[in-house]
Motif scaffolding. Structure first.
Motif, PDB file in Angstrom:
ATOM      1  N   ALA A  92       2.292   1.631  -3.388  1.00  0.00           N
ATOM      2  CA  ALA A  92       1.266   2.035  -4.352  1.00  0.00           C
ATOM      3  C   ALA A  92       1.076   3.549  -4.328  1.00  0.00           C
ATOM      4  CB  ALA A  92      -0.053   1.331  -4.042  1.00  0.00           C
ATOM      5  N   ALA A  93       1.042   4.111  -3.134  1.00  0.00           N
ATOM      6  CA  ALA A  93       0.911   5.567  -3.016  1.00  0.00           C
ATOM      7  C   ALA A  93       2.124   6.267  -3.613  1.00  0.00           C
ATOM      8  CB  ALA A  93       0.738   5.953  -1.543  1.00  0.00           C
ATOM      9  N   GLY A 150       2.389  -3.035  -5.112  1.00  0.00           N
ATOM     10  CA  GLY A 150       2.093  -1.611  -4.984  1.00  0.00           C
ATOM     11  C   GLY A 150       2.483  -0.817  -6.210  1.00  0.00           C
ATOM     12  N   VAL A 168      -4.836   6.065  -0.323  1.00  0.00           N
ATOM     13  CA  VAL A 168      -4.189   4.766  -0.131  1.00  0.00           C
ATOM     14  C   VAL A 168      -3.447   4.713   1.208  1.00  0.00           C
ATOM     15  CG1 VAL A 168      -2.377   3.232  -1.017  1.00  0.00           C
ATOM     16  CG2 VAL A 168      -4.012   4.274  -2.596  1.00  0.00           C
ATOM     17  N   GLY A 198      -0.531   1.048  -8.003  1.00  0.00           N
ATOM     18  CA  GLY A 198      -0.526   2.489  -7.805  1.00  0.00           C
ATOM     19  C   GLY A 198      -0.734   3.306  -9.073  1.00  0.00           C
ATOM     20  N   SER A 203      -3.117   8.980  -3.727  1.00  0.00           N
ATOM     21  CA  SER A 203      -2.051   8.497  -2.844  1.00  0.00           C
ATOM     22  C   SER A 203      -2.397   8.738  -1.381  1.00  0.00           C
ATOM     23  CB  SER A 203      -0.727   9.182  -3.190  1.00  0.00           C
ATOM     24  OG  SER A 203      -0.251   8.757  -4.444  1.00  0.00           O
ATOM     25  N   LEU A 250       0.822  -1.209   0.000  1.00  0.00           N
ATOM     26  CA  LEU A 250       0.000   0.000   0.000  1.00  0.00           C
ATOM     27  C   LEU A 250       0.859   1.264   0.000  1.00  0.00           C
ATOM     28  CD1 LEU A 250      -2.810  -1.066   2.505  1.00  0.00           C
ATOM     29  CD2 LEU A 250      -3.079  -0.609   0.055  1.00  0.00           C
ATOM     30  N   VAL A 261      -4.338   2.857 -10.543  1.00  0.00           N
ATOM     31  CA  VAL A 261      -5.342   3.623  -9.799  1.00  0.00           C
ATOM     32  C   VAL A 261      -5.186   5.114 -10.079  1.00  0.00           C
ATOM     33  CG1 VAL A 261      -6.125   4.263  -7.489  1.00  0.00           C
ATOM     34  CG2 VAL A 261      -5.554   1.875  -7.989  1.00  0.00           C
TER      35      VAL A 261
END
Length: 385
Positions: free
Chosen positions: A217-218, A339, A367, A343, A364, A214, A346
């Motif tokens: 991903a951000a 991630g 997330v 990321g 972000s 996570l 999304v």
């Protein structure tokens, strides 16, 4: 820290330059292939998906291979993929080369992460990981901005050629500096592959992998689309993209370095302090992105916080997967790249909303909020054992 660890970091620098460099090249690549910037962003996700799938797969195949020859082979395949990418006129072919490069990167990083942990004493895994990841952070400071400038002056294909050339001294360093066979200090006759894979059923390992995914991903969601923010919202020239990337990279280097000193013994402190600040930072960057001074300052801070949290969580993956000595690095790599794959995908969906170029920054923040909601009730999981 032992010399082979720094030689592995050199190779990670070359690969990190490639993984992050698209942040400054996406507009030119999109124009060259006549696709949208959002579509060009699939190249970042394709790379991450290749690493996500490739890390455990390649690590399982290579777990009994000689360590030096495995690392060398991965670097050479990585270089070849960039050479093909530099000459192709087809966007699908370019995407395929990114996936192939990602598989090579995944194999290298999975083996290197495991090797790094065995090159030092058990209580210094965090510091060893910080040295290895410094290759990535230096790439964001020097390699990626340098690639952005090179791409601006000579075109994005020149950057791909430069990455391929950069792999050659890294390969020589591995050949000369990494011991053949098993890493010194690594136990022989370790657990079977099935036993190592069974570690993935441990709730503590799953939680730290999820949190690491996570946070990454951000990081990748915003980093991939920083260029349009710099030239659009902030109204700066293209060369300022390189300046902003340098600031992000400098912040990431600071974050990894500081976290490397704390992640072994006090990981919960890093997360408790850095998590809320990171949550505040992404929306603040979205609100203040039209002010160049604030943009530059916040990019530095967000780089530091993102990599401090990310590297701390990945260190916890290595600790929690101690029962999987040859596969632990692949679990850490997979968590990072789940991630990195999700990321940008999304973030790309937000570009067509009212937020436009600022959408990834707001995404972000959301997330990170999810990550903190998961981490707070499970905070004992990320404490040092």
């Amino acid at each position: 820290m032992p010399l082979p660890l720094y030689l592995l970091a050199l190779a990670v620098f070359a690969m990190g330059t490639s993984e992050f460099m698209l942040a400054g090249l996406l507009p030119d690549i999109a124009s060259d292939f006549d696709v949208t910037v959002g579509t060009a962003g699939v190249l970042t996700s394709g790379f991450a998906i290749g690493m996500m799938i490739g890390a455990p797969l390649v690590a399982a195949l290579a777990r009994n291979w000689p360590r030096r020859s495995s690392l060398l082979g991965f670097v050479l395949v990585f270089a070849a993929a960039h050479a093909v990418g530099a000459v192709t006129a087809s966007f699908p072919v370019l995407l395929v080369t990114r996936v192939v490069a990602a598989l090579a990167n995944a194999g290298f990083l999975a083996v290197a992460l495991t090797a790094a942990a065995t090159l030092v004493s058990p209580d210094k895994k965090g510091r060893a990981l910080a040295v290895l990841l410094s290759g990535t952070t230096v790439a964001t400071i020097a390699g990626v901005p340098g690639g952005s400038v090179l791409g601006t002056v000579l075109g994005w294909r020149a950057t791909f050629w430069a990455v391929a050339a950069l792999c050659l001294p890294a390969a020589l360093g591995i050949l000369k500096g990494v011991p053949a066979g098993r890493v010194q200090g690594e136990a022989t006759g370790g657990p079977a592959l099935r036993a190592e894979l069974a570690q993935l059923t441990r709730p503590r390992l799953i939680v730290v992998m999820l949190l690491g995914a996570l946070v990454n991903a951000a990081t990748f969601g915003s980093f991939t689309f920083l260029a349009p923010v710099v030239t659009g919202t902030a109204g700066l020239g293209e060369l300022w993209i390189s300046v902003v990337l340098v600031l992000f990279g400098a912040g990431s280097f600071v974050g990894v370095t500081l976290a490397g000193r704390l992640s072994d013994q006090r990981p919960a402190l890093v997360i408790a302090v850095g998590g809320p600040l990171l949550l505040i930072g992404w929306p603040a960057l979205a609100v203040l992105a039209d002010k160049p001074v604030a943009l530059c300052a916040l990019v530095f801070v967000q780089g530091a916080l993102s990599f401090a949290l990310g590297s701390t969580l990945i260190t916890r993956v290595l600790y929690e997967a101690a029962g999987a000595p040859t596969m632990a690095g692949s679990y850490a790599t997979a968590a990072l790249n789940v991630g990195a794959a999700v990321g940008p995908l999304v973030a790309a969906t937000t570009l067509s909303t009212r937020a436009q170029d600022l959408g990834p920054l707001w995404a972000s923040g959301l997330v990170i909020a999810v990550a903190l909601l998961i981490a707070f009730p499970l905070r004992t999981v990320v404490r040092a054992a």
